[in-house]
Enzyme design. Structure first.
Site, PDB file in Angstrom:
ATOM      1  N   ILE A   5      -0.730  10.408   2.569  1.00 54.63           N
ATOM      2  CA  ILE A   5      -0.314   9.119   2.008  1.00 54.63           C
ATOM      3  C   ILE A   5      -1.441   8.102   2.119  1.00 54.63           C
ATOM      4  CG2 ILE A   5       1.308   7.209   2.258  1.00 54.63           C
ATOM      5  CD1 ILE A   5       3.377   9.287   3.245  1.00 54.63           C
TER       6      ILE A   5
ATOM      7  N   HIS B 247      13.364   0.081   4.597  1.00 56.77           N
ATOM      8  CA  HIS B 247      12.876   1.467   4.596  1.00 56.77           C
ATOM      9  C   HIS B 247      13.022   2.090   3.204  1.00 56.77           C
ATOM     10  CE1 HIS B 247      11.991   4.930   7.590  1.00 56.77           C
ATOM     11  NE2 HIS B 247      11.427   5.185   6.414  1.00 56.77           N
ATOM     12  N   LEU B 248      12.348   1.466   2.243  1.00 53.41           N
ATOM     13  CA  LEU B 248      12.426   1.889   0.843  1.00 53.41           C
ATOM     14  C   LEU B 248      11.257   2.755   0.412  1.00 53.41           C
ATOM     15  CD1 LEU B 248      13.553  -1.468  -0.844  1.00 53.41           C
ATOM     16  CD2 LEU B 248      14.984   0.435  -0.075  1.00 53.41           C
ATOM     17  N   GLY B 249      10.384   3.152   1.356  1.00 50.53           N
ATOM     18  CA  GLY B 249       9.168   3.874   0.990  1.00 50.53           C
ATOM     19  C   GLY B 249       9.403   5.077   0.106  1.00 50.53           C
TER      20      GLY B 249
ATOM     21  N   ASP C 298       8.208  -2.281   5.954  1.00 52.47           N
ATOM     22  CA  ASP C 298       9.294  -1.477   5.407  1.00 52.47           C
ATOM     23  C   ASP C 298      10.010  -0.699   6.503  1.00 52.47           C
ATOM     24  OD1 ASP C 298      10.803  -0.353   3.182  1.00 52.47           O
ATOM     25  OD2 ASP C 298       9.698   1.515   3.513  1.00 52.47           O
TER      26      ASP C 298
ATOM     27  N   CYS D 267       4.307   0.720   6.155  1.00 57.56           N
ATOM     28  CA  CYS D 267       5.316   1.547   5.471  1.00 57.56           C
ATOM     29  C   CYS D 267       5.409   2.922   6.118  1.00 57.56           C
ATOM     30  CB  CYS D 267       4.940   1.725   3.994  1.00 57.56           C
ATOM     31  SG  CYS D 267       5.166   0.257   3.005  1.00 57.56           S
TER      32      CYS D 267
ATOM     33  N   ASP E 251      -9.498   7.097  11.366  1.00 61.96           N
ATOM     34  CA  ASP E 251      -8.730   8.330  11.511  1.00 61.96           C
ATOM     35  C   ASP E 251      -9.589   9.284  12.319  1.00 61.96           C
ATOM     36  OD1 ASP E 251      -7.563  10.881  11.218  1.00 61.96           O
ATOM     37  OD2 ASP E 251      -6.633  10.289   9.329  1.00 61.96           O
TER      38      ASP E 251
ATOM     39  N   GLU F 218      16.087   1.009  13.770  1.00 65.27           N
ATOM     40  CA  GLU F 218      16.703   1.040  12.443  1.00 65.27           C
ATOM     41  C   GLU F 218      18.109   1.646  12.534  1.00 65.27           C
ATOM     42  OE1 GLU F 218      14.200   2.965   9.575  1.00 65.27           O
ATOM     43  OE2 GLU F 218      12.562   1.523   9.813  1.00 65.27           O
TER      44      GLU F 218
END
Length: 531
Positions: free
Chosen positions: A154, A281-283, A258, A232, A173, A263
């Site tokens: 992602i 949390h709409l990812g 997000d 996200c 990373d 949750e």
């Protein structure tokens, strides 16, 4: 009789049709997953269970699933599935790890634009009949520096989209190599450099012990003034309370979230702040993503129930039934070898070489390699599985090679794993004894006979008197019980290693105490999944 599949959560009707077209009996009961007792009463009738997030495949449910052979999760997260319980009962757990990637990346870009231009606040103001043009002064993305924390699947898509928006992209990373970063058109940096330089920061890493609060209070203090933060990925990566303070003070100009530490998020320190954009949390919530993961899970489950083919399994390699009988212990060994070098290696890995000797030279190396790679990557990405591991390795620019050779020593066969970084090579070899248990037989070129335990402490040192005493004394003083002990050395007075088997994970403070003695070159706690 055709296999029976229960769909207990909302799933695309196209997925239901796939099951039917493949000749399976399917019951579509999308509300059943929310009724634990009703689900428990009927689960024993089914060979397959297709779910999203509402259904909780608990140990109790799995125990009642007398005929269940596969659980398919439409999506990547499997927090709602007790995988160890499923594994013990021989139930395969599958997911669809790549169906949401584009959707989640696009949501991150959308939130970045929204917080840059204050779109939600401006929208609400205009709907209220106001015309506050001067109030909503935004910033451009063009020419700004985007810091991407986590440049995997992602994160890599976000990097590509951001470059299309003419942003400068820097990425942190630990597993991103320089060559891969160059191919992606991003600059690889350390975390502190990213914090100091980024105008926008977006997170795309899993939640692990290493990444929890990666943007905590200390890191937030290092941020470039005026930065905007997007998350996200997972709740818990950012200290929400510390970020709220930085937003109120103006040190952080804005944030878009997000995901949240708890949750469903009915409250958060970020709620109500005018410079914060939040979504529930709409990812993964697009028509395309929901359709993709539903179709994938239906195809995967049908393949397994009808032909035995295994795809995207989290608890079983992709091997035939005949191979599984012979290869099972060797696959476990391969995973442990990879896990060992993965836990020992902090710098980016450039290459992995797997040597197969003796009887292992003729085995299914694709499955064994997957186990090795998954073991290596699991330290950074707990969600990695035997199928997704090679894809993730390719994304990170890690070259994987295989070498075969005839029996060359006292063992009927063994596997040796070597990882290559810019700084060093590190290797470990192991075999499977007649009892079916895997063993380490060589570490750093030093011969050992080491069983694999759930919790171990690994040390390196010069071969001098007092090492065993220091280890035993330190552990004893701190109440750490040593269950077993293995030693090895290159030669008298040369390099030596020690492996302690302990009942429980050793606190970092105890390891630091060993390091402060000055007797050890390296002290490392290791953990292995013995399921």
């Amino acid at each position: 009789m055709a296999p029976r599949v229960l769909i207990s959560d909302e799933l695309s009707t196209a997925a239901v049709q796939i099951f039917k077209d493949r000749g399976l009996e399917v019951d579509y009961q999308p509300k059943l997953g929310k009724d634990k007792d009703a689900l428990l009463a009927v689960i024993g009738q089914y060979d397959g269970l297709a779910i999203r997030s509402a259904t909780k495949a608990t140990e109790k449910l799995i125990a009642a699933a007398a005929n269940l052979k596969v659980i398919g999760r439409a999506g990547i997260g499997v927090d709602n599935v007790d995988i160890p319980a499923a594994s013990k009962k021989g139930i395969i757990v599958m997911n669809t790890p790549f169906g949401n990637s584009i959707t989640t990346a696009e949501h991150a870009i959308a939130l970045m634009l929204a917080v840059a231009r204050q779109i939600p606040e401006a929208n609400a103001s205009t709907h209220a009949g106001k015309w506050e043009k001067s109030r909503f002064m935004g910033v451009e993305l063009t020419g700004k520096t985007l810091g991407v924390i986590g440049a995997g699947n992602i994160g890599g898509i976000v990097c590509d989209r951001a470059r299309g928006l003419k942003m400068k992209v820097v990425a942190y990373d630990p597993f991103l190599g320089e060559e891969k970063a160059a191919q992606m058109g991003v600059e690889k940096v350390e975390l502190d450099a990213l914090l100091a330089r980024a105008d926008f920061i977006t997170l795309h890493v899993p939640l692990t012990d290493q990444t929890r609060n990666i943007l905590g209070r200390e890191a937030i203090a290092k941020l470039k003034p005026g930065v905007r933060i997007v998350n996200c990925a997972r709740g818990g990566l950012v200290d929400e309370a510390a970020l709220a303070e930085a937003l109120r003070s103006g040190h952080v100009a804005g944030a878009a979230f997000d995901v949240f530490a708890v949750e469903p998020a009915t409250e958060s320190p970020l709620f109500g702040l005018p410079n914060v954009v939040v979504t529930p949390h709409l990812g993964a919530s697009t028509t395309e993503a929901q359709e993709n993961v539903a179709l994938q899970v239906a195809e995967q489950m049908s393949d397994y129930l009808l032909t035995g083919a295994v795809t995207n399994a989290l608890n079983m390699p992709s091997v035939t039934a005949e191979e599984a009988k012979v290869m099972g212990p060797w696959i476990r060994l391969a995973g442990h070898l990879g896990n060992f070098v993965g836990q020992m290696t902090d710098e980016p890995i450039k290459a992995i070489n797997v040597l197969y000797d003796g009887i292992t030279a003729g085995m299914n190396h694709a499955a064994l390699n997957c186990a090795v790679i998954a073991g290596i990557l699991r330290r950074a990405n707990p969600d990695v599985n035997l199928v997704s591991a090679p894809v993730i390795a390719r994304e990170r620019g890690i070259h994987v090679s295989t070498t075969r050779q005839d029996q060359s020593g006292m063992f009927e066969g063994y596997i040796k794993v070597t990882v290559v970084t810019d700084a060093r090579e590190r290797s470990v070899a192991g075999t499977v004894f007649s009892d079916g248990k895997p063993r380490f037989i060589q570490i750093k070129g030093i011969t050992v006979d080491a069983e694999i335990g759930a919790n171990m402490v690994y040390t390196t040192n010069e071969d001098v008197p007092g090492i065993i005493g220091a280890l035993g004394r330190t552990m004893g003083e701190n109440g750490v019980n040593i269950a077993n002990f293995t030693l090895g050395r290159s030669h008298r007075g040369g390099e030596a290693i020690a492996i302690l088997y302990v009942d429980d994970p050793v606190p970092e403070g105890v390891l630091d105490q060993l390091r402060r003695t000055g007797m050890f070159q390296q002290v490392k706690a290791l953990a292995f999944d013995m399921a």
